[in-house]
Design an enzyme around this catalytic site. Structure first.
Site, mmCIF file in Angstrom:
data_model
loop_
_atom_site.group_PDB
_atom_site.id
_atom_site.type_symbol
_atom_site.label_atom_id
_atom_site.label_comp_id
_atom_site.label_asym_id
_atom_site.label_seq_id
_atom_site.Cartn_x
_atom_site.Cartn_y
_atom_site.Cartn_z
ATOM 1 N N GLU A 144 -24.304 -58.574 72.856
ATOM 2 C CA GLU A 144 -23.862 -59.859 73.577
ATOM 3 C C GLU A 144 -23.946 -60.941 72.484
ATOM 4 O OE1 GLU A 144 -24.833 -60.000 77.716
ATOM 5 O OE2 GLU A 144 -25.290 -62.243 77.550
ATOM 6 N N GLU A 190 -19.506 -56.228 91.915
ATOM 7 C CA GLU A 190 -19.426 -55.969 90.585
ATOM 8 C C GLU A 190 -17.849 -55.335 90.128
ATOM 9 O OE1 GLU A 190 -21.576 -57.265 88.156
ATOM 10 O OE2 GLU A 190 -23.646 -57.206 89.417
ATOM 11 N N ARG A 248 -19.476 -59.766 75.221
ATOM 12 C CA ARG A 248 -20.069 -59.231 76.469
ATOM 13 C C ARG A 248 -20.457 -60.358 77.511
ATOM 14 N NH1 ARG A 248 -24.286 -54.227 76.384
ATOM 15 N NH2 ARG A 248 -24.837 -54.558 78.502
ATOM 16 N N LYS A 301 -28.574 -52.285 78.351
ATOM 17 C CA LYS A 301 -29.465 -53.431 78.962
ATOM 18 C C LYS A 301 -30.640 -52.783 79.731
ATOM 19 C CE LYS A 301 -26.656 -57.574 78.548
ATOM 20 N NZ LYS A 301 -26.205 -58.710 79.326
ATOM 21 N N ARG A 331 -41.946 -45.757 70.255
ATOM 22 C CA ARG A 331 -40.781 -46.433 69.705
ATOM 23 C C ARG A 331 -39.541 -45.974 69.884
ATOM 24 N NH1 ARG A 331 -44.631 -45.813 65.283
ATOM 25 N NH2 ARG A 331 -45.920 -47.789 65.220
ATOM 26 N N HIS A 389 -23.352 -64.887 87.285
ATOM 27 C CA HIS A 389 -24.556 -64.385 87.141
ATOM 28 C C HIS A 389 -25.500 -65.704 86.864
ATOM 29 C CE1 HIS A 389 -22.954 -60.423 87.160
ATOM 30 N NE2 HIS A 389 -23.991 -59.878 86.814
ATOM 31 N N HIS A 428 -28.942 -58.423 94.260
ATOM 32 C CA HIS A 428 -28.201 -58.971 93.083
ATOM 33 C C HIS A 428 -26.660 -59.028 93.258
ATOM 34 C CE1 HIS A 428 -27.576 -59.355 88.834
ATOM 35 N NE2 HIS A 428 -26.521 -58.407 88.760
ATOM 36 N N ASN A 449 -20.939 -61.556 82.628
ATOM 37 C CA ASN A 449 -22.041 -62.119 83.626
ATOM 38 C C ASN A 449 -21.335 -63.329 84.428
ATOM 39 O OD1 ASN A 449 -24.400 -61.013 82.691
ATOM 40 N ND2 ASN A 449 -24.452 -62.036 80.739
ATOM 41 N N HIS A 462 -28.437 -65.620 89.476
ATOM 42 C CA HIS A 462 -29.698 -65.426 89.098
ATOM 43 C C HIS A 462 -30.663 -66.509 89.692
ATOM 44 C CE1 HIS A 462 -29.229 -62.569 85.405
ATOM 45 N NE2 HIS A 462 -29.117 -61.919 86.395
ATOM 46 N N LYS A 464 -15.942 -51.957 80.999
ATOM 47 C CA LYS A 464 -17.390 -52.434 80.645
ATOM 48 C C LYS A 464 -17.303 -51.623 79.386
ATOM 49 C CE LYS A 464 -22.191 -53.148 81.163
ATOM 50 N NZ LYS A 464 -23.261 -53.271 81.682
HETATM 51 P P1 NAD Z 1 -31.541 -51.026 93.679
HETATM 52 O O1 NAD Z 1 -31.891 -50.004 92.409
HETATM 53 O O2 NAD Z 1 -32.838 -51.690 94.290
HETATM 54 O O3 NAD Z 1 -31.061 -49.987 94.651
HETATM 55 C C1 NAD Z 1 -30.647 -50.422 96.127
HETATM 56 C C2 NAD Z 1 -31.293 -49.620 97.141
HETATM 57 O O4 NAD Z 1 -30.467 -48.676 97.408
HETATM 58 C C3 NAD Z 1 -32.851 -49.419 96.832
HETATM 59 O O5 NAD Z 1 -33.229 -49.503 98.199
HETATM 60 C C4 NAD Z 1 -32.638 -47.902 96.615
HETATM 61 O O6 NAD Z 1 -33.787 -47.173 96.939
HETATM 62 C C5 NAD Z 1 -31.275 -47.585 97.598
HETATM 63 N N1 NAD Z 1 -30.560 -46.511 97.021
HETATM 64 C C6 NAD Z 1 -30.214 -45.828 95.646
HETATM 65 N N2 NAD Z 1 -29.425 -45.037 95.681
HETATM 66 C C7 NAD Z 1 -29.316 -44.893 97.029
HETATM 67 C C8 NAD Z 1 -28.553 -43.831 97.711
HETATM 68 N N3 NAD Z 1 -27.758 -42.891 96.853
HETATM 69 N N4 NAD Z 1 -28.711 -43.342 99.018
HETATM 70 C C9 NAD Z 1 -29.717 -44.403 99.873
HETATM 71 N N5 NAD Z 1 -30.139 -45.426 99.108
HETATM 72 C C10 NAD Z 1 -30.266 -45.385 97.893
HETATM 73 O O7 NAD Z 1 -30.565 -51.985 93.369
HETATM 74 P P2 NAD Z 1 -29.077 -52.008 92.537
HETATM 75 O O8 NAD Z 1 -28.116 -52.949 93.239
HETATM 76 O O9 NAD Z 1 -28.714 -50.387 92.244
HETATM 77 O O10 NAD Z 1 -29.337 -52.524 91.144
HETATM 78 C C11 NAD Z 1 -29.928 -53.842 91.114
HETATM 79 C C12 NAD Z 1 -30.562 -53.961 89.855
HETATM 80 O O11 NAD Z 1 -29.795 -53.717 88.687
HETATM 81 C C13 NAD Z 1 -31.192 -55.511 89.584
HETATM 82 O O12 NAD Z 1 -32.491 -55.466 89.069
HETATM 83 C C14 NAD Z 1 -30.014 -55.865 88.351
HETATM 84 O O13 NAD Z 1 -30.940 -56.977 87.740
HETATM 85 C C15 NAD Z 1 -30.147 -54.825 87.607
HETATM 86 N N6 NAD Z 1 -28.766 -54.809 86.962
HETATM 87 C C16 NAD Z 1 -28.812 -54.267 85.616
HETATM 88 C C17 NAD Z 1 -27.665 -54.211 84.911
HETATM 89 C C18 NAD Z 1 -27.528 -53.951 83.391
HETATM 90 O O14 NAD Z 1 -26.822 -53.810 82.747
HETATM 91 N N7 NAD Z 1 -28.771 -53.154 83.106
HETATM 92 C C19 NAD Z 1 -26.503 -54.929 85.082
HETATM 93 C C20 NAD Z 1 -26.299 -55.301 86.779
HETATM 94 C C21 NAD Z 1 -27.368 -55.122 87.570
HETATM 95 N N1 GLY Z 2 -24.530 -56.506 83.396
HETATM 96 C C1 GLY Z 2 -23.924 -57.218 81.999
HETATM 97 C C2 GLY Z 2 -23.980 -56.587 80.845
HETATM 98 O O1 GLY Z 2 -24.218 -55.498 80.948
HETATM 99 O O2 GLY Z 2 -23.850 -57.204 79.974
#
Ligand code: NAD
Ligand code: GLY
Length: 363
Positions: free
Chosen positions: A239, A187, A243, A145, A123, A250, A267, A247, A254, A229
């Site tokens: 949100e 971003e 907030r 998130k 939990r 987005h 992304h 997006n 998406h 942020k």
């Molecule tokens: P990712 O986590 O897939 O990383 C991108 C690539 O880079 C991967 O292949 C990873 O293994 C590699 N990598 C990571 N760090 C590295 C480093 N230092 N050196 C070499 N390679 C490295 O992608 P991302 O762009 O970091 O994140 C995208 C994800 O984040 C999506 O799923 C998206 O939905 C999510 N997201 C979430 C939020 C949120 O608020 N929670 C906001 C924006 C995006």
């Molecule tokens: N990436 C959008 C949010 O965190 O709300």
């Protein structure tokens, strides 16, 4: 005494407040990590790409604790309930209790999944974000998130769960592929479009330094993005309103990601093309001047980002946009721009502006 190499941004959420520490070589700073990662038992979750680069460094800095590790396959296509389940299995197998913490070492995919596992295991246990992509350092690791994808929609399953702290080691960005790094810049520039025209101007003036990953440019970009942020999330954690401006691009993005298969369009790339669509629609509504729209497109191009989405079809695009979590009462709510630096969330836009934008880009 020498000045600390890192900078700190605080996110103010009452008892869920936490610091975001930003700087080079943070992973080598055992004393800093020791101050901010307090649990005695830890499960570090990372992936097979990041593990050989940074796992040993993090383990070294955490000596003296009980540290277990889990290495998952790499990729957005693995941001699934199955991977989430593997994290829970590891927590159970390692007999982690409520006083344990999970540590997410990686990009947004690892961070979102670890956060969700931490939100639901027993939990809710603590977790710490150690983001290693630019996108994760400026966006996904901050704000709580968490979640995984459903085959029919991005981030469909998840929870709000704030980390205990975010440790953004900017040196890790040096090993990112150029494509992934540029996706993170989408971003960064988003914050300028939605909230801070002065930051947008700074980005326009520092494109070269940003693309060259110069320390000072990267530090400023990560810090200012996190400040914006933190401010937005501090006002609207769950949100209910404000907030949603985070997006921008987005809802279009998406649809692009889902239609083209997770992992094919990154992304950040999908968000870039989505922001170009949102800017164009804002212009069609008379909310953005032609010159402002041109600035959006120009800076995205200079950052090496795509401005045109794949032709996924208007019907398919609309259907996928209808899956967005911002949909209310069947109406697609959109983040649009009323001038640069001013985003707004609307559902009472004139439909022909959306139709024309979808025809122009998806048709
Ligand atoms: P990712 O986590 O897939 O990383 C991108 C690539 O880079 C991967 O292949 C990873 O293994 C590699 N990598 C990571 N760090 C590295 C480093 N230092 N050196 C070499 N390679 C490295 O992608 P991302 O762009 O970091 O994140 C995208 C994800 O984040 C999506 O799923 C998206 O939905 C999510 N997201 C979430 C939020 C949120 O608020 N929670 C906001 C924006 C995006
Ligand atoms: N990436 C959008 C949010 O965190 O709300």
């Amino acid at each position: 005494m020498s000045a600390p190499l890192h900078q700190r941004v605080d996110i103010a959420l009452g008892e869920r407040s936490y610091p975001i520490l930003i700087g080079p070589r943070l992973l080598e700073d055992a004393s800093l990590l020791g101050t901010h990662i307090t649990a005695r038992s830890l499960l570090i979750v990372t992936n097979e790409t990041i593990a050989p680069l940074y796992l040993a460094k993090l383990q070294n800095a955490l000596q003296g604790r009980r540290v277990a590790t889990l290495i998952l396959p790499d990729g957005e296509q693995h941001k699934t309930l199955e991977s989430y389940s593997r994290i829970l299995d590891a927590l159970v197998a390692e007999r982690m209790n409520r006083d344990a913490a999970a540590v997410a070492l990686g990009g947004g995919v690892i961070g979102d999944m670890v956060g969700f596992a931490a939100a639901s295991y027993q939990r809710g246990i603590d977790y710490v974000q150690v983001p290693t992509t630019l996108l994760a350092q400026v966006d996904s690791s901050v704000g709580g998130k968490t979640g995984v994808n459903h085959p029919r929609g991005k981030n469909m399953i998840g929870a709000f769960h704030q980390p205990r702290c975010v440790l953004a080691d900017t040196s890790t960005l040096q090993t990112l592929s150029p494509r992934e790094y540029r996706a993170g810049l989408a971003e960064v520039v988003k914050y300028g479009f939605i909230r801070d025209s002065a930051f947008l101007k700074w980005i326009e003036a520092n494109v070269d330094g940003l693309l060259a990953r110069e320390d000072s440019a990267v530090m400023h970009a990560v810090r200012r993005s996190c400040e914006i942020k933190a401010d937005v999330v501090g006002q609207d954690e769950r949100e209910h309103g404000l907030r949603a401006i985070l997006n921008l691009g987005h809802t279009f993005g998406h649809a692009i990601e889902t239609a083209s298969g997770y992992g094919n369009w990154l992304h950040g790339e999908a968000v870039a093309a989505g922001m170009a669509m949102a800017a164009e629609m804002s212009m069609r509504l008379g909310w953005l001047q032609q010159a402002e729209n041109d600035r959006v497109v120009h800076v995205l191009k200079r950052l090496g980002l795509p401005i045109a989405p794949p032709r996924i079809g208007v019907q398919r695009g609309r259907e996928l946009m209808g899956m967005d979590k911002k949909v209310l009462g069947g109406r697609i709510r959109l983040v649009l721009l009323k001038g640069l630096g001013h985003a707004t969330v609307v559902d009472d836009y004139a439909d022909p502006a959306l139709e024309a934008t979808l025809q122009a880009h998806f048709g």
